[in-house]
Design an enzyme around this catalytic site. Structure first.
Site, mmCIF file in Angstrom:
data_model
loop_
_atom_site.group_PDB
_atom_site.id
_atom_site.type_symbol
_atom_site.label_atom_id
_atom_site.label_comp_id
_atom_site.label_asym_id
_atom_site.label_seq_id
_atom_site.Cartn_x
_atom_site.Cartn_y
_atom_site.Cartn_z
ATOM 1 N N GLU A 17 31.972 56.567 51.100
ATOM 2 C CA GLU A 17 30.558 57.469 50.427
ATOM 3 C C GLU A 17 29.640 57.692 51.997
ATOM 4 O O GLU A 17 29.336 57.182 52.026
ATOM 5 C CB GLU A 17 29.776 56.702 49.183
ATOM 6 C CG GLU A 17 28.727 57.372 48.822
ATOM 7 C CD GLU A 17 27.921 56.800 47.248
ATOM 8 O OE1 GLU A 17 26.616 56.682 47.521
ATOM 9 O OE2 GLU A 17 28.878 56.273 46.533
ATOM 10 N N THR A 48 27.526 62.041 47.514
ATOM 11 C CA THR A 48 25.974 61.731 46.431
ATOM 12 C C THR A 48 25.702 63.129 47.139
ATOM 13 O O THR A 48 25.956 63.798 48.149
ATOM 14 C CB THR A 48 25.627 60.927 46.275
ATOM 15 O OG1 THR A 48 24.485 60.646 45.974
ATOM 16 C CG2 THR A 48 25.107 60.391 48.272
#
Length: 202
Positions: A17, A48
Protein backbone atom coordinates in the site's frame (compact mmCIF):
# COMPACT_ATOMS: atom_id res chain seq x y z
CA UNK A 1 -7.20 -8.70 -12.49
CA UNK A 2 -10.21 -8.35 -10.22
CA UNK A 3 -9.59 -8.51 -6.50
CA UNK A 4 -11.86 -11.53 -6.03
CA UNK A 5 -9.52 -13.47 -8.31
CA UNK A 6 -6.54 -12.57 -6.12
CA UNK A 7 -7.86 -13.52 -2.69
CA UNK A 8 -9.90 -16.50 -1.67
CA UNK A 9 -9.79 -19.89 0.04
CA UNK A 10 -6.37 -21.47 -0.37
CA UNK A 11 -4.90 -18.38 -2.05
CA UNK A 12 -2.14 -16.12 -0.77
CA UNK A 13 -2.19 -12.56 -2.03
CA UNK A 14 0.72 -10.21 -1.32
CA UNK A 15 -0.11 -6.52 -1.54
CA UNK A 16 1.71 -3.26 -0.90
CA UNK A 17 0.00 0.00 0.00
CA UNK A 18 1.21 3.46 -0.92
CA UNK A 19 0.23 6.97 0.12
CA UNK A 20 0.20 9.51 -2.72
CA UNK A 21 3.35 11.63 -2.80
CA UNK A 22 3.14 15.35 -2.15
CA UNK A 23 6.19 16.41 -4.17
CA UNK A 24 7.88 15.56 -7.47
CA UNK A 25 10.74 14.01 -5.49
CA UNK A 26 8.28 11.89 -3.54
CA UNK A 27 6.63 10.77 -6.76
CA UNK A 28 9.94 9.67 -8.23
CA UNK A 29 10.74 7.81 -5.00
CA UNK A 30 7.37 6.08 -4.95
CA UNK A 31 7.69 4.66 -8.44
CA UNK A 32 11.28 3.63 -7.78
CA UNK A 33 10.04 1.72 -4.72
CA UNK A 34 7.19 0.22 -6.71
CA UNK A 35 9.66 -1.10 -9.28
CA UNK A 36 11.80 -2.59 -6.51
CA UNK A 37 8.80 -4.21 -4.80
CA UNK A 38 7.60 -5.62 -8.12
CA UNK A 39 10.48 -8.10 -7.87
CA UNK A 40 8.55 -9.82 -5.06
CA UNK A 41 5.72 -10.50 -7.51
CA UNK A 42 2.91 -8.89 -5.49
CA UNK A 43 -0.65 -9.66 -6.42
CA UNK A 44 -1.75 -6.08 -5.87
CA UNK A 45 -0.63 -2.52 -5.24
CA UNK A 46 -3.11 -0.24 -3.48
CA UNK A 47 -3.08 3.50 -2.90
CA UNK A 48 -4.86 5.45 -0.19
CA UNK A 49 -5.27 9.23 0.05
CA UNK A 50 -5.09 12.09 2.52
CA UNK A 51 -7.52 13.05 5.24
CA UNK A 52 -10.84 14.41 4.06
CA UNK A 53 -10.26 13.28 0.50
CA UNK A 54 -7.14 15.35 -0.18
CA UNK A 55 -4.75 13.91 -2.79
CA UNK A 56 -7.63 11.81 -4.17
CA UNK A 57 -6.69 12.62 -7.77
CA UNK A 58 -3.12 11.56 -6.99
CA UNK A 59 -4.46 8.19 -5.89
CA UNK A 60 -5.79 7.56 -9.37
CA UNK A 61 -2.55 8.83 -10.90
CA UNK A 62 -0.55 6.31 -8.85
CA UNK A 63 -2.68 3.22 -9.44
CA UNK A 64 -3.23 3.85 -13.14
CA UNK A 65 0.50 4.41 -13.74
CA UNK A 66 1.55 1.30 -11.80
CA UNK A 67 -0.96 -0.79 -13.70
CA UNK A 68 0.19 0.64 -17.02
CA UNK A 69 3.97 0.58 -16.46
CA UNK A 70 4.44 -2.46 -14.20
CA UNK A 71 1.53 -4.58 -15.44
CA UNK A 72 0.50 -5.34 -11.84
CA UNK A 73 -3.09 -5.20 -10.60
CA UNK A 74 -4.03 -2.18 -8.51
CA UNK A 75 -6.82 -0.92 -6.26
CA UNK A 76 -7.74 2.64 -5.33
CA UNK A 77 -8.99 3.43 -1.83
CA UNK A 78 -12.27 5.29 -1.53
CA UNK A 79 -13.84 6.54 1.70
CA UNK A 80 -17.05 8.24 2.77
CA UNK A 81 -15.16 11.06 4.51
CA UNK A 82 -15.99 14.58 3.35
CA UNK A 83 -17.75 13.52 0.15
CA UNK A 84 -21.27 13.76 -1.16
CA UNK A 85 -22.78 10.86 -3.06
CA UNK A 86 -22.31 12.83 -6.26
CA UNK A 87 -18.60 13.33 -5.56
CA UNK A 88 -18.15 9.62 -4.89
CA UNK A 89 -19.90 8.82 -8.15
CA UNK A 90 -17.57 11.26 -9.93
CA UNK A 91 -14.53 9.50 -8.47
CA UNK A 92 -15.84 6.14 -9.69
CA UNK A 93 -16.45 7.51 -13.19
CA UNK A 94 -12.90 8.87 -13.31
CA UNK A 95 -11.47 5.61 -11.94
CA UNK A 96 -13.16 3.57 -14.67
CA UNK A 97 -12.01 6.01 -17.35
CA UNK A 98 -8.43 5.42 -16.17
CA UNK A 99 -8.73 1.66 -16.25
CA UNK A 100 -8.98 1.09 -12.49
CA UNK A 101 -10.59 -2.30 -11.86
CA UNK A 102 -10.66 -2.46 -8.05
CA UNK A 103 -11.78 -0.28 -5.16
CA UNK A 104 -11.01 -0.67 -1.45
CA UNK A 105 -14.24 0.71 0.03
CA UNK A 106 -13.87 2.24 3.50
CA UNK A 107 -15.92 4.39 5.81
CA UNK A 108 -12.73 6.26 6.68
CA UNK A 109 -11.48 7.90 9.84
CA UNK A 110 -12.84 11.21 11.15
CA UNK A 111 -10.83 14.25 10.06
CA UNK A 112 -7.85 14.94 12.28
CA UNK A 113 -9.01 16.42 15.56
CA UNK A 114 -12.50 14.94 15.23
CA UNK A 115 -13.26 12.13 17.63
CA UNK A 116 -16.42 10.77 16.04
CA UNK A 117 -17.27 10.13 12.41
CA UNK A 118 -20.17 12.27 11.19
CA UNK A 119 -22.03 11.48 7.99
CA UNK A 120 -21.19 14.21 5.44
CA UNK A 121 -24.17 16.21 4.27
CA UNK A 122 -25.43 14.44 1.17
CA UNK A 123 -22.98 11.61 1.80
CA UNK A 124 -22.74 8.12 3.26
CA UNK A 125 -22.24 6.90 6.82
CA UNK A 126 -20.83 3.39 6.47
CA UNK A 127 -18.74 1.30 4.10
CA UNK A 128 -21.66 -1.01 3.34
CA UNK A 129 -23.49 1.99 1.84
CA UNK A 130 -20.41 2.77 -0.25
CA UNK A 131 -20.23 -0.84 -1.44
CA UNK A 132 -23.89 -0.63 -2.50
CA UNK A 133 -23.19 2.57 -4.40
CA UNK A 134 -20.22 1.04 -6.23
CA UNK A 135 -22.18 -2.10 -7.09
CA UNK A 136 -25.06 0.06 -8.36
CA UNK A 137 -22.93 2.42 -10.44
CA UNK A 138 -20.07 0.11 -11.50
CA UNK A 139 -21.28 -3.49 -11.25
CA UNK A 140 -18.10 -4.88 -12.82
CA UNK A 141 -15.78 -3.21 -10.30
CA UNK A 142 -13.84 -5.45 -7.91
CA UNK A 143 -14.51 -4.40 -4.31
CA UNK A 144 -12.65 -5.08 -1.07
CA UNK A 145 -13.55 -3.83 2.37
CA UNK A 146 -11.55 -3.59 5.58
CA UNK A 147 -12.41 -3.32 9.23
CA UNK A 148 -10.92 -2.62 12.59
CA UNK A 149 -10.64 -5.63 14.88
CA UNK A 150 -12.34 -3.31 17.37
CA UNK A 151 -15.66 -1.62 16.66
CA UNK A 152 -15.78 1.73 14.86
CA UNK A 153 -17.15 3.37 18.00
CA UNK A 154 -13.98 2.45 19.92
CA UNK A 155 -15.80 0.84 22.82
CA UNK A 156 -14.10 -0.45 25.93
CA UNK A 157 -11.66 -3.37 25.41
CA UNK A 158 -14.25 -5.87 26.65
CA UNK A 159 -16.54 -4.80 23.81
CA UNK A 160 -13.84 -4.29 21.20
CA UNK A 161 -13.69 -7.55 19.24
CA UNK A 162 -16.20 -8.13 16.47
CA UNK A 163 -17.79 -11.09 18.21
CA UNK A 164 -18.71 -8.79 21.09
CA UNK A 165 -19.67 -5.84 18.94
CA UNK A 166 -23.10 -6.03 17.29
CA UNK A 167 -22.75 -2.76 15.39
CA UNK A 168 -19.31 -3.65 14.02
CA UNK A 169 -20.48 -7.08 12.91
CA UNK A 170 -23.62 -5.60 11.41
CA UNK A 171 -21.74 -3.28 9.06
CA UNK A 172 -19.24 -5.98 8.09
CA UNK A 173 -21.94 -8.49 7.22
CA UNK A 174 -24.08 -5.92 5.43
CA UNK A 175 -20.99 -4.88 3.46
CA UNK A 176 -20.68 -8.46 2.27
CA UNK A 177 -24.38 -8.62 1.46
CA UNK A 178 -24.13 -5.32 -0.42
CA UNK A 179 -21.68 -6.85 -2.86
CA UNK A 180 -18.08 -6.64 -1.63
CA UNK A 181 -15.90 -9.41 -3.06
CA UNK A 182 -13.16 -9.52 -0.41
CA UNK A 183 -13.35 -8.85 3.31
CA UNK A 184 -11.10 -9.59 6.32
CA UNK A 185 -11.79 -12.56 8.54
CA UNK A 186 -13.67 -11.42 11.67
CA UNK A 187 -11.40 -13.36 14.04
CA UNK A 188 -8.54 -10.91 14.24
CA UNK A 189 -6.65 -7.96 12.78
CA UNK A 190 -5.75 -7.55 9.14
CA UNK A 191 -2.12 -7.82 8.01
CA UNK A 192 -1.23 -5.48 5.18
CA UNK A 193 1.88 -5.15 3.02
CA UNK A 194 2.88 -1.65 3.92
CA UNK A 195 5.59 -0.01 5.97
CA UNK A 196 8.88 1.62 5.27
CA UNK A 197 8.60 1.43 1.52
CA UNK A 198 5.21 3.12 1.60
CA UNK A 199 6.30 5.81 4.04
CA UNK A 200 9.55 6.53 2.21
CA UNK A 201 7.64 7.71 -0.82
CA UNK A 202 5.61 10.39 0.99
Amino acid sequence: MKIQEIYGPGKFGLSFEFFPPKTAEGEASLFKEAERLAAYKPSLFTCTYGAGGSTRDKTLDVVSRIRRDLKISTAAHLTCVGSTRSQLEGFLDEAVSRGVENIVALRGDPPRGGGVFVRPQGGLAHADELVSLIRERKPDMGIAVAGYPEDEGRESPAEAWPGNSPSGLHHRTTGAAAGCRVRPAPSGPRIRGEGRSARKAE
